[in-house]
Every structure is written in C-alpha cells, then in structure tokens.
Design a protein around this motif. Structure first.
Motif, PDB file in Angstrom:
ATOM      1  N   ASN A  13       0.838  -1.211   0.000  1.00 56.75           N
ATOM      2  CA  ASN A  13       0.000   0.000   0.000  1.00 56.75           C
ATOM      3  C   ASN A  13       0.870   1.258   0.000  1.00 56.75           C
ATOM      4  O   ASN A  13       0.540   2.250  -0.650  1.00 56.75           O
ATOM      5  N   GLN A  14       1.971   1.212   0.730  1.00 57.63           N
ATOM      6  CA  GLN A  14       2.891   2.348   0.787  1.00 57.63           C
ATOM      7  C   GLN A  14       3.511   2.601  -0.590  1.00 57.63           C
ATOM      8  O   GLN A  14       3.641   3.748  -1.018  1.00 57.63           O
ATOM      9  N   VAL A  16       2.171   1.784  -3.502  1.00 55.30           N
ATOM     10  CA  VAL A  16       1.091   2.285  -4.361  1.00 55.30           C
ATOM     11  C   VAL A  16       0.860   3.771  -4.103  1.00 55.30           C
ATOM     12  O   VAL A  16       0.730   4.567  -5.036  1.00 55.30           O
ATOM     13  N   LEU A  17       0.839   4.160  -2.832  1.00 58.53           N
ATOM     14  CA  LEU A  17       0.666   5.575  -2.484  1.00 58.53           C
ATOM     15  C   LEU A  17       1.819   6.405  -3.033  1.00 58.53           C
ATOM     16  O   LEU A  17       1.608   7.475  -3.618  1.00 58.53           O
ATOM     17  N   GLY A  18       3.042   5.925  -2.878  1.00 55.68           N
ATOM     18  CA  GLY A  18       4.203   6.648  -3.390  1.00 55.68           C
ATOM     19  C   GLY A  18       4.158   6.813  -4.892  1.00 55.68           C
ATOM     20  O   GLY A  18       4.468   7.888  -5.426  1.00 55.68           O
ATOM     21  N   HIS A  19       3.763   5.763  -5.600  1.00 51.17           N
ATOM     22  CA  HIS A  19       3.663   5.847  -7.054  1.00 51.17           C
ATOM     23  C   HIS A  19       2.580   6.848  -7.460  1.00 51.17           C
ATOM     24  O   HIS A  19       2.771   7.650  -8.374  1.00 51.17           O
ATOM     25  N   GLY A  20       1.450   6.821  -6.761  1.00 51.27           N
ATOM     26  CA  GLY A  20       0.372   7.762  -7.055  1.00 51.27           C
ATOM     27  C   GLY A  20       0.782   9.199  -6.788  1.00 51.27           C
ATOM     28  O   GLY A  20       0.482  10.099  -7.580  1.00 51.27           O
ATOM     29  N   LEU A  21       1.473   9.429  -5.672  1.00 47.34           N
ATOM     30  CA  LEU A  21       1.938  10.785  -5.371  1.00 47.34           C
ATOM     31  C   LEU A  21       2.956  11.262  -6.403  1.00 47.34           C
ATOM     32  O   LEU A  21       2.957  12.426  -6.795  1.00 47.34           O
ATOM     33  N   TYR A  22       3.805  10.363  -6.845  1.00 46.73           N
ATOM     34  CA  TYR A  22       4.786  10.709  -7.881  1.00 46.73           C
ATOM     35  C   TYR A  22       4.070  11.159  -9.153  1.00 46.73           C
ATOM     36  O   TYR A  22       4.398  12.196  -9.727  1.00 46.73           O
ATOM     37  N   LEU A  23       3.085  10.366  -9.584  1.00 55.95           N
ATOM     38  CA  LEU A  23       2.317  10.748 -10.768  1.00 55.95           C
ATOM     39  C   LEU A  23       1.583  12.070 -10.548  1.00 55.95           C
ATOM     40  O   LEU A  23       1.512  12.916 -11.443  1.00 55.95           O
ATOM     41  N   GLY A  24       1.022  12.248  -9.344  1.00 53.50           N
ATOM     42  CA  GLY A  24       0.295  13.482  -9.026  1.00 53.50           C
ATOM     43  C   GLY A  24       1.189  14.705  -9.036  1.00 53.50           C
ATOM     44  O   GLY A  24       0.801  15.767  -9.535  1.00 53.50           O
ATOM     45  N   VAL A  25       2.400  14.580  -8.496  1.00 56.24           N
ATOM     46  CA  VAL A  25       3.327  15.717  -8.481  1.00 56.24           C
ATOM     47  C   VAL A  25       3.731  16.077  -9.905  1.00 56.24           C
ATOM     48  O   VAL A  25       3.804  17.261 -10.253  1.00 56.24           O
ATOM     49  N   LEU A 131      12.301   5.487   0.919  1.00 56.69           N
ATOM     50  CA  LEU A 131      11.096   6.240   1.261  1.00 56.69           C
ATOM     51  C   LEU A 131       9.824   5.423   1.022  1.00 56.69           C
ATOM     52  O   LEU A 131       9.611   4.421   1.687  1.00 56.69           O
ATOM     53  N   PHE A 132       8.998   5.817   0.075  1.00 57.27           N
ATOM     54  CA  PHE A 132       7.727   5.128  -0.152  1.00 57.27           C
ATOM     55  C   PHE A 132       7.893   3.765  -0.831  1.00 57.27           C
ATOM     56  O   PHE A 132       6.977   2.965  -0.836  1.00 57.27           O
TER      57      PHE A 132
END
Length: 159
Positions: A13-14, A16-25, A131-132
């Motif tokens: 889950n961590q 997945v969250l890191g990948h999503g935040l990367y795409l979002g940034v 990190l994530f």
C-alpha cells in the motif's frame, strides 16, 4: 502442487501511495507550468484556480496510482511466473527459468528472472527502495519466490 492456490506478489500500500503521489506531483508541475505560461501571455487566471491546478492532479495521480498498483503484480503457480501490469502481461514457464535473483537496479532492489534464451525479465513486484518504495518483507518474498522456483526446477514441492 496440484490444486494449490498460486502465490501472489503485489506492491505494498505504501508503494502504491508513493507511485500515485509521484504521478500526481508530475501532473501538478505540468498544470502549474501551463497556468504560469497562460498568465504570462493572457490575463492571469482567477485566484481560486491555482489550488485546483495543484490539488486536482495530485488527487488524480493518487487515484491512478491506486488503480495501477492493484493491477500490477506477479502470480506464481504451477505454470510458472505470470506478470501483469497496466500495459503488459507475460508468462515465464518454469522450464524456461534458469535463474531467479535479487538485483540492484538504480535505487531499487528488484527480482530478475533469467530465461533459457538469455533474456532477463524484471518482475513488477516485489521490489524495495527508499522512502515510499520500501518493503520490509522484500527478503522474505525473494526467498519464497526462490523456494518455489527451486521446488519446480529440481523436483516438486515438499509434502
């Protein structure tokens, strides 16, 4: 291994969250850049649009990352190693796998499968990084994958 359920490895889950935040940034940087360029050539957008240019892509990236992360993974079963991601799927039958090992690629530890054709395939999961991208159970997952491969390669699973 007749009738046994396959072992499945997916990003944590961590991760997945890191990948999503990367795409979002990345999306937020692109949208703010477009907003700044638009403000230079035309009258500036209203003040309320700037938070939307940042939050919209961040939330969209997190959602896309969550969907993509749940679709990405590796399934190990009787037939071999089946990988799946958003863009591709593949199967490496056990009789073609000659080696399976953890390797350092960039800033991550990944699992690579070497086939009899000389091709190396990097599995989408498990992996571990900073990190994530950290996975505290990475070594255990690599050991499990190695055990399953050796069991198929050298004579079945123990009773």
């Amino acid at each position: 291994m007749e009738g046994a359920s396959p072992a499945t490895f997916r990003p944590t889950n961590q991760q997945v969250l890191g990948h999503g935040l990367y795409l979002g940034v990345l999306g937020a940087v692109a949208s703010v850049t477009v907003g700044v360029i638009a403000a230079l050539f035309w009258s500036g957008p209203p003040g309320w649009i700037w938070p939307m240019l940042v939050l919209g892509p961040l939330l969209t990236g997190a959602a896309v990352g969550a969907v993509a992360g749940r679709r990405t993974g590796v399934e190990v079963g009787e037939c071999g190693i089946r990988t799946s991601s958003v863009f591709e799927e593949g199967v490496a039958p056990w009789h073609r796998v000659v080696d399976l090992r953890a390797e350092r690629r960039g800033s991550r530890n990944v699992v690579s499968v070497y086939l009899d054709s000389g091709v190396s395939v990097q599995l989408h999961a498990p992996y571990s990084g900073g990190l994530f991208a950290a996975d505290p159970q990475f070594e255990f997952k690599v050991f499990t994958l190695s055990h399953l491969w050796r069991s198929h390669r050298f004579g079945g699973l123990p009773g």
